[in-house]
Design a protein around this motif. Structure first.
Motif, PDB file in Angstrom:
ATOM      1  N   MET A 126       0.771  -1.102  -0.093  1.00 44.06           N
ATOM      2  CA  MET A 126      -0.066   0.067  -0.098  1.00 44.06           C
ATOM      3  C   MET A 126       0.684   0.976   0.067  1.00 44.06           C
ATOM      4  N   GLY A 127       0.427   2.290  -1.108  1.00 43.59           N
ATOM      5  CA  GLY A 127       1.368   3.400  -1.077  1.00 43.59           C
ATOM      6  C   GLY A 127       1.160   4.319   0.118  1.00 43.59           C
ATOM      7  N   LEU A 128       2.019   5.468   0.454  1.00 49.11           N
ATOM      8  CA  LEU A 128       1.802   6.466   1.474  1.00 49.11           C
ATOM      9  C   LEU A 128       0.528   7.032   1.280  1.00 49.11           C
ATOM     10  N   PHE A 129       0.164   7.438   0.282  1.00 48.65           N
ATOM     11  CA  PHE A 129      -1.204   8.198  -0.006  1.00 48.65           C
ATOM     12  C   PHE A 129      -2.385   7.226   0.693  1.00 48.65           C
ATOM     13  N   SER A 130      -2.263   6.073   0.081  1.00 47.45           N
ATOM     14  CA  SER A 130      -3.382   4.989   0.467  1.00 47.45           C
ATOM     15  C   SER A 130      -3.495   4.781   1.891  1.00 47.45           C
ATOM     16  N   LYS A 131      -2.083   4.581   2.471  1.00 48.78           N
ATOM     17  CA  LYS A 131      -2.343   4.394   3.990  1.00 48.78           C
ATOM     18  C   LYS A 131      -2.971   5.613   4.651  1.00 48.78           C
ATOM     19  N   ILE A 132      -2.601   7.001   4.346  1.00 52.09           N
ATOM     20  CA  ILE A 132      -3.176   8.097   4.985  1.00 52.09           C
ATOM     21  C   ILE A 132      -4.445   8.143   4.675  1.00 52.09           C
ATOM     22  N   GLU A 182      -6.574   5.547   4.197  1.00 53.94           N
ATOM     23  CA  GLU A 182      -6.988   4.427   4.964  1.00 53.94           C
ATOM     24  C   GLU A 182      -7.165   4.758   6.354  1.00 53.94           C
ATOM     25  N   GLY A 183      -5.999   5.470   7.005  1.00 57.76           N
ATOM     26  CA  GLY A 183      -5.978   5.664   8.293  1.00 57.76           C
ATOM     27  C   GLY A 183      -6.776   6.913   8.872  1.00 57.76           C
ATOM     28  N   LEU A 184      -7.151   7.810   7.852  1.00 58.51           N
ATOM     29  CA  LEU A 184      -8.126   8.676   8.168  1.00 58.51           C
ATOM     30  C   LEU A 184      -9.699   8.624   7.859  1.00 58.51           C
ATOM     31  N   ARG A 185      -9.911   7.182   7.264  1.00 57.88           N
ATOM     32  CA  ARG A 185     -11.146   6.768   7.171  1.00 57.88           C
ATOM     33  C   ARG A 185     -12.173   7.095   7.976  1.00 57.88           C
ATOM     34  N   LYS A 186     -12.042   6.819   9.426  1.00 58.57           N
ATOM     35  CA  LYS A 186     -12.905   7.489  10.624  1.00 58.57           C
ATOM     36  C   LYS A 186     -13.240   8.762  10.475  1.00 58.57           C
ATOM     37  N   THR A 187     -12.211   9.500  10.500  1.00 66.03           N
ATOM     38  CA  THR A 187     -12.219  11.099  10.520  1.00 66.03           C
ATOM     39  C   THR A 187     -13.070  11.492   9.444  1.00 66.03           C
ATOM     40  N   LYS A 188     -12.880  10.884   8.147  1.00 67.53           N
ATOM     41  CA  LYS A 188     -13.741  11.441   7.200  1.00 67.53           C
ATOM     42  C   LYS A 188     -15.001  11.084   7.293  1.00 67.53           C
ATOM     43  N   GLU A 189     -15.193   9.796   7.668  1.00 67.59           N
ATOM     44  CA  GLU A 189     -16.634   9.374   7.700  1.00 67.59           C
ATOM     45  C   GLU A 189     -17.485  10.383   9.026  1.00 67.59           C
ATOM     46  N   SER A 190     -16.731  10.606   9.908  1.00 71.53           N
ATOM     47  CA  SER A 190     -17.303  11.333  10.755  1.00 71.53           C
ATOM     48  C   SER A 190     -17.236  12.809  10.549  1.00 71.53           C
ATOM     49  N   MET A 191     -16.205  13.594  10.326  1.00 70.91           N
ATOM     50  CA  MET A 191     -16.118  15.048  10.094  1.00 70.91           C
ATOM     51  C   MET A 191     -16.517  15.203   8.850  1.00 70.91           C
ATOM     52  N   ILE A 192     -16.116  14.784   7.817  1.00 70.23           N
ATOM     53  CA  ILE A 192     -16.305  15.403   6.377  1.00 70.23           C
ATOM     54  C   ILE A 192     -17.686  15.217   6.080  1.00 70.23           C
ATOM     55  N   SER A 193     -17.866  13.926   6.305  1.00 66.42           N
ATOM     56  CA  SER A 193     -19.565  13.396   6.165  1.00 66.42           C
ATOM     57  C   SER A 193     -20.521  14.107   6.686  1.00 66.42           C
ATOM     58  N   GLY A 194     -20.067  14.613   7.874  1.00 65.49           N
ATOM     59  CA  GLY A 194     -21.062  15.356   8.811  1.00 65.49           C
ATOM     60  C   GLY A 194     -21.292  16.749   8.172  1.00 65.49           C
ATOM     61  N   PHE A 235      -2.912  14.668   3.575  1.00 67.66           N
ATOM     62  CA  PHE A 235      -3.781  14.829   4.904  1.00 67.66           C
ATOM     63  C   PHE A 235      -5.081  15.466   4.127  1.00 67.66           C
ATOM     64  N   VAL A 236      -5.075  16.737   3.858  1.00 62.49           N
ATOM     65  CA  VAL A 236      -6.214  17.531   3.140  1.00 62.49           C
ATOM     66  C   VAL A 236      -6.901  16.770   2.175  1.00 62.49           C
ATOM     67  N   THR A 237      -6.244  16.371   1.162  1.00 63.24           N
ATOM     68  CA  THR A 237      -6.688  15.602  -0.035  1.00 63.24           C
ATOM     69  C   THR A 237      -7.389  14.296   0.339  1.00 63.24           C
ATOM     70  N   ALA A 238      -6.831  13.663   1.038  1.00 56.94           N
ATOM     71  CA  ALA A 238      -7.384  12.353   1.596  1.00 56.94           C
ATOM     72  C   ALA A 238      -8.692  12.511   2.391  1.00 56.94           C
ATOM     73  N   LEU A 239      -8.590  13.631   3.212  1.00 60.61           N
ATOM     74  CA  LEU A 239      -9.828  13.829   3.837  1.00 60.61           C
ATOM     75  C   LEU A 239     -10.999  14.226   3.090  1.00 60.61           C
TER      76      LEU A 239
END
Length: 319
Positions: free
Chosen positions: A1-7, A9-21, A295-299
């Motif tokens: 898994m590449g660096l961006f993919s890891k970030i 995946e690592g931010l999935r919960k934050t994205k689901e909570s914060m960004i989706s909200g 970080f921002v792009t992944a979010l």
């Protein structure tokens, strides 16, 4: 898994909570009005982005909407991404430009200091660097033993004294050894007794004095390890530690296990301390240099319909 993919995946919960909200708030409006801004602000605060940072983002958003004559709520998320990108600023890498370079690792017990040191040892060893570790957390039971396990696993040397001995004396011996052995990186563990701030302040001051005397001209990084799952409590820890130490960077651990990744933004915005490393998993290489752009792009990267349905199915299964 590449660096961006890891970030990502690592931010999935934050994205689901914060960004989706935030997206849900935006989707519920057909026009931009004060009620929209207030609901967005509330969503940001509830996502552990912090009151100060959430208010500032929404103030900038109001101003930008007015200046650009934006009327479509569908454009709001792009503007928020733009504002957060600006807040994050330029990344600052670890300074390992001298031989030896010194990394002082501070933070409360349980934040992931020992694991962080172990992972750094492995990574630097793999890069062909000569690494030495100083076990200067001499008061916590088993701290030296835990560090010894990690250093043996990584194949690097450890400087230690008996439990309860003077931490500054350990650092003195470690700096002397690092210079004699032409070590590339010296990593110093320290105690994390933040509840006893006066003692901790004296101890860190003494350690810093030893380093400045014995390793004059060496690059010194003071890294504060914070547990991302503690949210705004981690930001408060950073404020307190910043009073007792000259922190050069943050290591944010357990980012993959939390929906509170928004604290990265408040740490940078409110304290001005750069996040230099993030932990996005359990593996050795899951401790990564922080890249604010990724970080921002992944979010904010748009979730396609298939991914959205899969996420919804996951939540249904959880229930």
């Amino acid at each position: 898994m590449g660096l961006f993919s890891k970030i990502k995946e690592g931010l999935r919960k934050t994205k689901e909570s914060m960004i989706s909200g935030m997206q849900r708030v935006v989707n519920s409006f057909t026009k931009i009005d004060e009620d929209l801004f207030e609901q967005l602000e509330e969503t940001m605060i509830m996502s552990d982005m912090g009151v100060e940072t959430s208010v500032e983002i929404c103030e900038k958003l109001r101003k930008r909407v007015k200046e650009r004559g934006v009327t479509d709520p569908g454009k709001i998320m792009e503007l928020i991404q733009e504002i957060i990108s600006e807040m994050m600023g330029e990344d600052v890498a670890l300074d390992l430009s001298t031989t030896p370079s010194i990394i002082l690792v501070i933070g409360v017990n349980g934040a992931g200091k020992t694991t962080t040191i172990g992972k750094l040892c492995h990574q630097y060893k793999q890069q062909g660097k000569k690494v030495l570790v100083a076990a200067a957390d001499t008061f916590r039971a088993a701290a030296i033993d835990q560090l010894e396990v990690w250093t043996q696993r990584a194949g690097v040397d450890l400087v230690k004294h008996a439990e309860g001995s003077d931490p500054a004396a350990v650092v003195f011996d470690a700096v002397t050894a690092a210079k004699a052995r032409k070590t590339d990186v010296l990593i110093c563990d320290t105690a994390g007794r933040l509840h006893n701030k006066k003692n901790l302040m004296e101890e860190l001051r003494k350690i810093n004095r030893i380093i400045s005397q014995q390793a004059e001209g060496c690059a010194v990084e003071t890294l504060l390890v914070l547990d991302a799952t503690t949210g705004q409590n981690a930001v408060n820890q950073a404020r307190l530690f910043n009073e007792v130490a000259d922190i050069t960077g943050i290591v944010l651990t357990k980012l993959d296990g939390t929906a509170k990744g928004g604290i990265v933004i408040s740490i940078k915005n409110e304290l001005g301390i750069p996040v230099k490393l993030i932990g996005v998993g359990e593996q050795i290489d899951d401790l990564q240099p922080f890249d604010s752009r990724s970080f921002v792009t992944a979010l904010f990267e748009r979730t396609d319909k298939g991914e959205e349905q899969a996420n919804e199915a996951d939540h249904t299964g959880d229930e």
